[in-house]
Scaffold this motif. Structure first.
Motif, mmCIF file in Angstrom:
data_model
loop_
_atom_site.group_PDB
_atom_site.id
_atom_site.type_symbol
_atom_site.label_atom_id
_atom_site.label_comp_id
_atom_site.label_asym_id
_atom_site.label_seq_id
_atom_site.Cartn_x
_atom_site.Cartn_y
_atom_site.Cartn_z
ATOM 1 N N PHE A 1 0.823 -1.216 0.000
ATOM 2 C CA PHE A 1 0.000 0.000 0.000
ATOM 3 C C PHE A 1 0.861 1.272 0.000
ATOM 4 C CE2 PHE A 1 -3.085 -2.678 2.733
ATOM 5 C CZ PHE A 1 -3.678 -3.229 1.623
ATOM 6 N N THR A 2 1.922 1.299 0.836
ATOM 7 C CA THR A 2 2.748 2.506 0.940
ATOM 8 C C THR A 2 3.327 2.876 -0.420
ATOM 9 O OG1 THR A 2 3.429 1.860 3.187
ATOM 10 C CG2 THR A 2 4.738 3.557 2.120
ATOM 11 N N GLY A 3 3.994 1.897 -1.034
ATOM 12 C CA GLY A 3 4.704 2.161 -2.280
ATOM 13 C C GLY A 3 3.759 2.497 -3.422
ATOM 14 N N LEU B 1 9.844 -0.927 -7.810
ATOM 15 C CA LEU B 1 10.667 -2.141 -7.872
ATOM 16 C C LEU B 1 10.215 -3.073 -6.756
ATOM 17 C CD1 LEU B 1 14.000 -0.142 -8.286
ATOM 18 C CD2 LEU B 1 12.724 -1.306 -10.121
ATOM 19 N N GLU B 2 9.639 -4.211 -7.115
ATOM 20 C CA GLU B 2 9.064 -5.136 -6.128
ATOM 21 C C GLU B 2 9.752 -6.492 -6.251
ATOM 22 O OE1 GLU B 2 6.930 -5.486 -3.458
ATOM 23 O OE2 GLU B 2 7.481 -7.592 -3.650
ATOM 24 N N ALA B 3 10.275 -6.975 -5.122
ATOM 25 C CA ALA B 3 11.033 -8.228 -5.117
ATOM 26 C C ALA B 3 10.169 -9.415 -5.540
ATOM 27 C CB ALA B 3 11.601 -8.477 -3.721
ATOM 28 N N GLU B 4 8.928 -9.420 -5.117
ATOM 29 C CA GLU B 4 8.062 -10.576 -5.396
ATOM 30 C C GLU B 4 6.974 -10.161 -6.386
ATOM 31 O OE1 GLU B 4 8.580 -13.591 -4.154
ATOM 32 O OE2 GLU B 4 10.181 -13.165 -2.740
ATOM 33 N N ALA C 1 2.821 -7.561 3.726
ATOM 34 C CA ALA C 1 1.730 -7.426 4.702
ATOM 35 C C ALA C 1 0.445 -6.907 4.057
ATOM 36 C CB ALA C 1 2.174 -6.479 5.817
ATOM 37 N N SER C 2 0.573 -6.106 2.995
ATOM 38 C CA SER C 2 -0.623 -5.518 2.374
ATOM 39 C C SER C 2 -1.565 -6.576 1.811
ATOM 40 C CB SER C 2 -0.222 -4.533 1.272
ATOM 41 O OG SER C 2 0.560 -3.494 1.838
ATOM 42 N N GLY C 3 -1.035 -7.731 1.437
ATOM 43 C CA GLY C 3 -1.902 -8.795 0.916
ATOM 44 C C GLY C 3 -2.176 -9.881 1.934
ATOM 45 N N ASN D 1 -3.062 -9.134 5.569
ATOM 46 C CA ASN D 1 -3.506 -8.635 6.885
ATOM 47 C C ASN D 1 -4.929 -9.046 7.235
ATOM 48 O OD1 ASN D 1 -5.284 -6.539 5.731
ATOM 49 N ND2 ASN D 1 -3.344 -5.857 4.876
ATOM 50 N N GLY D 2 -5.421 -8.488 8.352
ATOM 51 C CA GLY D 2 -6.738 -8.878 8.860
ATOM 52 C C GLY D 2 -7.894 -8.174 8.172
ATOM 53 N N GLY D 3 -7.592 -7.164 7.356
ATOM 54 C CA GLY D 3 -8.662 -6.478 6.619
ATOM 55 C C GLY D 3 -9.412 -5.443 7.434
ATOM 56 N N HIS D 4 -8.804 -4.974 8.533
ATOM 57 C CA HIS D 4 -9.441 -3.953 9.366
ATOM 58 C C HIS D 4 -8.862 -2.584 9.010
ATOM 59 C CE1 HIS D 4 -10.340 -6.867 12.956
ATOM 60 N NE2 HIS D 4 -10.216 -7.536 11.836
ATOM 61 N N LEU D 5 -9.725 -1.613 8.773
ATOM 62 C CA LEU D 5 -9.255 -0.227 8.593
ATOM 63 C C LEU D 5 -9.690 0.544 9.833
ATOM 64 C CD1 LEU D 5 -10.353 0.337 4.876
ATOM 65 C CD2 LEU D 5 -8.091 -0.307 5.705
ATOM 66 N N THR E 1 14.350 -7.549 -7.058
ATOM 67 C CA THR E 1 14.864 -7.182 -5.732
ATOM 68 C C THR E 1 15.935 -6.104 -5.868
ATOM 69 O OG1 THR E 1 14.557 -9.480 -5.075
ATOM 70 C CG2 THR E 1 15.906 -8.128 -3.619
ATOM 71 N N VAL E 2 15.831 -5.064 -5.062
ATOM 72 C CA VAL E 2 16.898 -4.049 -5.040
ATOM 73 C C VAL E 2 18.017 -4.594 -4.171
ATOM 74 C CG1 VAL E 2 17.512 -1.692 -4.399
ATOM 75 C CG2 VAL E 2 15.275 -2.165 -5.445
ATOM 76 N N THR E 3 19.174 -4.814 -4.804
ATOM 77 C CA THR E 3 20.275 -5.476 -4.097
ATOM 78 C C THR E 3 21.393 -4.505 -3.711
ATOM 79 O OG1 THR E 3 21.139 -6.019 -6.274
ATOM 80 C CG2 THR E 3 19.905 -7.752 -5.146
ATOM 81 N N THR F 1 11.816 -5.531 4.607
ATOM 82 C CA THR F 1 13.062 -4.841 4.235
ATOM 83 C C THR F 1 14.231 -5.835 4.187
ATOM 84 O OG1 THR F 1 12.236 -2.857 5.334
ATOM 85 C CG2 THR F 1 14.596 -2.927 4.890
ATOM 86 N N THR F 2 14.974 -5.806 3.089
ATOM 87 C CA THR F 2 16.067 -6.779 2.910
ATOM 88 C C THR F 2 17.341 -6.327 3.644
ATOM 89 O OG1 THR F 2 16.369 -5.709 0.762
ATOM 90 C CG2 THR F 2 15.307 -7.875 0.765
ATOM 91 N N LYS F 3 18.251 -7.302 3.801
ATOM 92 C CA LYS F 3 19.455 -7.121 4.640
ATOM 93 C C LYS F 3 20.301 -5.923 4.248
ATOM 94 C CE LYS F 3 20.331 -11.875 5.947
ATOM 95 N NZ LYS F 3 20.854 -13.100 5.380
ATOM 96 N N GLY G 1 -1.367 -0.462 9.840
ATOM 97 C CA GLY G 1 -0.883 0.075 8.571
ATOM 98 C C GLY G 1 -1.818 -0.116 7.396
ATOM 99 N N ALA G 2 -2.880 -0.883 7.577
ATOM 100 C CA ALA G 2 -3.748 -1.143 6.425
ATOM 101 C C ALA G 2 -4.339 0.162 5.899
ATOM 102 C CB ALA G 2 -4.840 -2.133 6.798
ATOM 103 N N GLN G 3 -4.571 1.112 6.791
ATOM 104 C CA GLN G 3 -5.095 2.409 6.347
ATOM 105 C C GLN G 3 -3.992 3.475 6.292
ATOM 106 O OE1 GLN G 3 -4.152 1.797 9.335
ATOM 107 N NE2 GLN G 3 -6.146 1.058 10.059
#
Ligand SMILES: Cc1cc2nc3c(=O)[nH]c(=O)nc-3n(C[C@H](O)[C@H](O)[C@H](O)COP(=O)(O)OP(=O)(O)OC[C@H]3O[C@@H](n4cnc5c(N)ncnc54)[C@H](O)[C@@H]3O)c2cc1C
Length: 424
Positions: free
Chosen positions: A35-37, A54-57, A63-65, A67-71, A204-206, A237-239, A368-370
């Motif tokens: 959601f943020t990006g 740029l999305e690794a997956e 988490a955006s896909g 979560n519990g679905g509560h806003l 993935t941003v390496t 967040t990656t290493k 963070g969902a909202q």
């Protein structure tokens, strides 16, 4: 039972990802397609900026896909607690940012024509013990007067028409909402692309370096140069981004979804059809899905991993908790079991801003969902030179002592909360 997020399984696939090598120059690169990006990318693209995500997956993988679905429009803390820690002005600003987030999502959905079952359901914070209700009542008193008049205190009797399980009272937040998270995240990505953003999945941003205000981002599929970078990577967040890894604690949270309930079963369990959360430290949250399944979640175990083995262990614990709260669902089929990583900060306040050449918004700590849509757009506006609406502007964000990315201390935290739940 499927070990996959209900939101992932019941949303259309995102079909707008760019193909071919990752190359060229952009005004802004957004790392992470949650959601943020995506909210940041859409906001920037509709203002004419040349944006790459740029999305690794894949879109909504994190988490955006999951979560519990509560806003929910409340904070991770009590209002009184936030006031004591942040000061009244910032506590109110943060609370109102959560309110605004829900309005922002509602307006965005209407503007972009996203079909995601958004509904202003209201949220119940349910007291699991009598003294929890005393604390809720004290908090309500201040909150209702100073910050959110659209709240109400409900007695155990009032709750009979709300939830099919006894609780010791509740606070109702009328502005809270719910929606289908999978349909929203794909709709947001489609909207960003329609406005001109380029989204690369499986990228993935390496590596990252900056020279004279130009950033070079190396990825698994090529590299780009950009004028601005937004970190929208949350708990995933990656290493290679050490500064953020030392400040974000990735904590597993888990969910199960029952088979669709009949109308009579749904009416017996959740007649009020709101989002619900109880007051235990190792607590639970639940709501009905658009197709009447009960989606029931909780921390279950203090784990820093979410994979099929870990999720299924947590699923068993969640089934027990669900059956304790709703004995009428004993033995019901569980169709989905999944988990994800929550982007916690040590003090459970979110952070957004600019550090060492990188813009960021993350650390929503289970709320963070909202807020992610709102802060993603806020960071985009800051890059565009618009007024800064960031409620956490200039708030210090020290590293978590002894934390380098793998939260080894989670089992200890779990024991501590277990003890609190026994005695509080
Ligand atoms: C089980 C669970 C239940 C929750 N329930 C609720 C709830 O009911 N209500 C609520 O308000 N909040 C809830 N949350 C929290 C909320 O979902 C998150 O705060 C929010 O989705 C964060 O969005 P985001 O876009 O910042 O991060 P994410 O959605 O996690 O996206 C980050 C993305 O960054 C990508 N990424 C990371 N590093 C790189 C890299 N180096 N290169 C490229 N890509 C990278 C990842 O692959 C990921 O897709 C829950 C979270 C979980 C896990």
């Amino acid at each position: 039972m499927k070990f996959v997020s209900y939101w992932h399984d019941t949303a259309p696939a995102f079909a707008g990802a760019a193909q071919g090598p990752v190359s060229g120059h952009y005004d802004v690169a957004v790392i992470g397609a949650g959601f943020t990006g995506l909210a940041a990318a859409r906001q920037l693209a509709r203002s004419g900026a040349k944006v790459v995500v740029l999305e690794a997956e894949r879109v909504g993988f994190g988490a955006s896909g999951r979560n519990g679905g509560h806003l929910n429009n409340g904070l991770a803390h009590s209002y009184l607690g936030a006031k004591a820690e942040l000061g009244k002005e910032r506590a109110i600003a943060l609370y109102h940012a959560l309110d605004d987030s829900i309005d922002t999502i509602k307006a965005l959905i209407a503007e972009e024509g996203i079909d995601c079952n958004f509904r202003r359901s209201g949220k119940l914070k349910l007291a699991s013990k009598p003294k929890h209700f005393e604390a809720i009542a004290r908090n309500f008193e201040a909150l209702n007067k100073e910050c959110d008049p659209e709240t109400a205190l409900l007695s155990p009797e009032d709750l009979r028409s709300e939830v099919g399980s006894p609780f010791h009272g509740a606070m109702l937040s009328k502005k809270s909402a719910m929606m289908h998270m999978g349909r929203y995240v794909v709709g947001l990505a489609d909207a960003a692309v329609r406005h001109g953003a380029t989204i690369f999945e499986g990228t993935t941003v390496t590596g990252h370096h900056e020279l004279n205000g130009t950033h070079t981002l190396q990825t698994s599929r090529g590299s780009v140069t950009v004028a601005n970078v937004i970190m929208a990577t949350g708990a995933y967040t990656t290493k290679n981004f050490t500064w953020f890894r030392r400040r974000i604690i990735a904590v597993g949270s888990f969910l199960i979804a029952t088979r669709p309930l009949t109308n009579a079963e749904a009416q017996a369990v959740m007649p009020g059809n709101r989002t619900c959360v109880n007051t235990m430290n190792i607590g639970n949250y639940w709501r009905l899905a658009p197709d009447n399944r009960l989606i029931f979640g909780g921390r279950a175990r203090f784990s820093a991993t979410s994979d099929q083995r870990s999720d299924s262990k947590s699923g068993e614990i969640l089934r027990d908790s669900m059956e304790r709260i709703f004995p009428q669902l004993k033995g019901i089929d569980i169709d989905y079991c999944w988990g994800g990583l929550v982007d916690m900060t040590a003090d459970r306040y979110p952070r957004a801003g600019f550090h060492d050449g990188l813009w960021y918004a993350m650390g929503y700590s289970g709320h963070g969902a909202q807020l992610s849509t709102h802060l993603g757009m806020t960071i985009a506006d800051a890059i565009l030179g618009k007024a800064d609406r960031n409620p956490m502007q200039n708030y210090p964000w020290p590293a978590v002592p002894g934390h380098f990315g793998k939260p080894w201390f989670l089992p200890l935290v779990g024991q501590y909360y277990k003890m609190l739940d026994k005695f509080q």
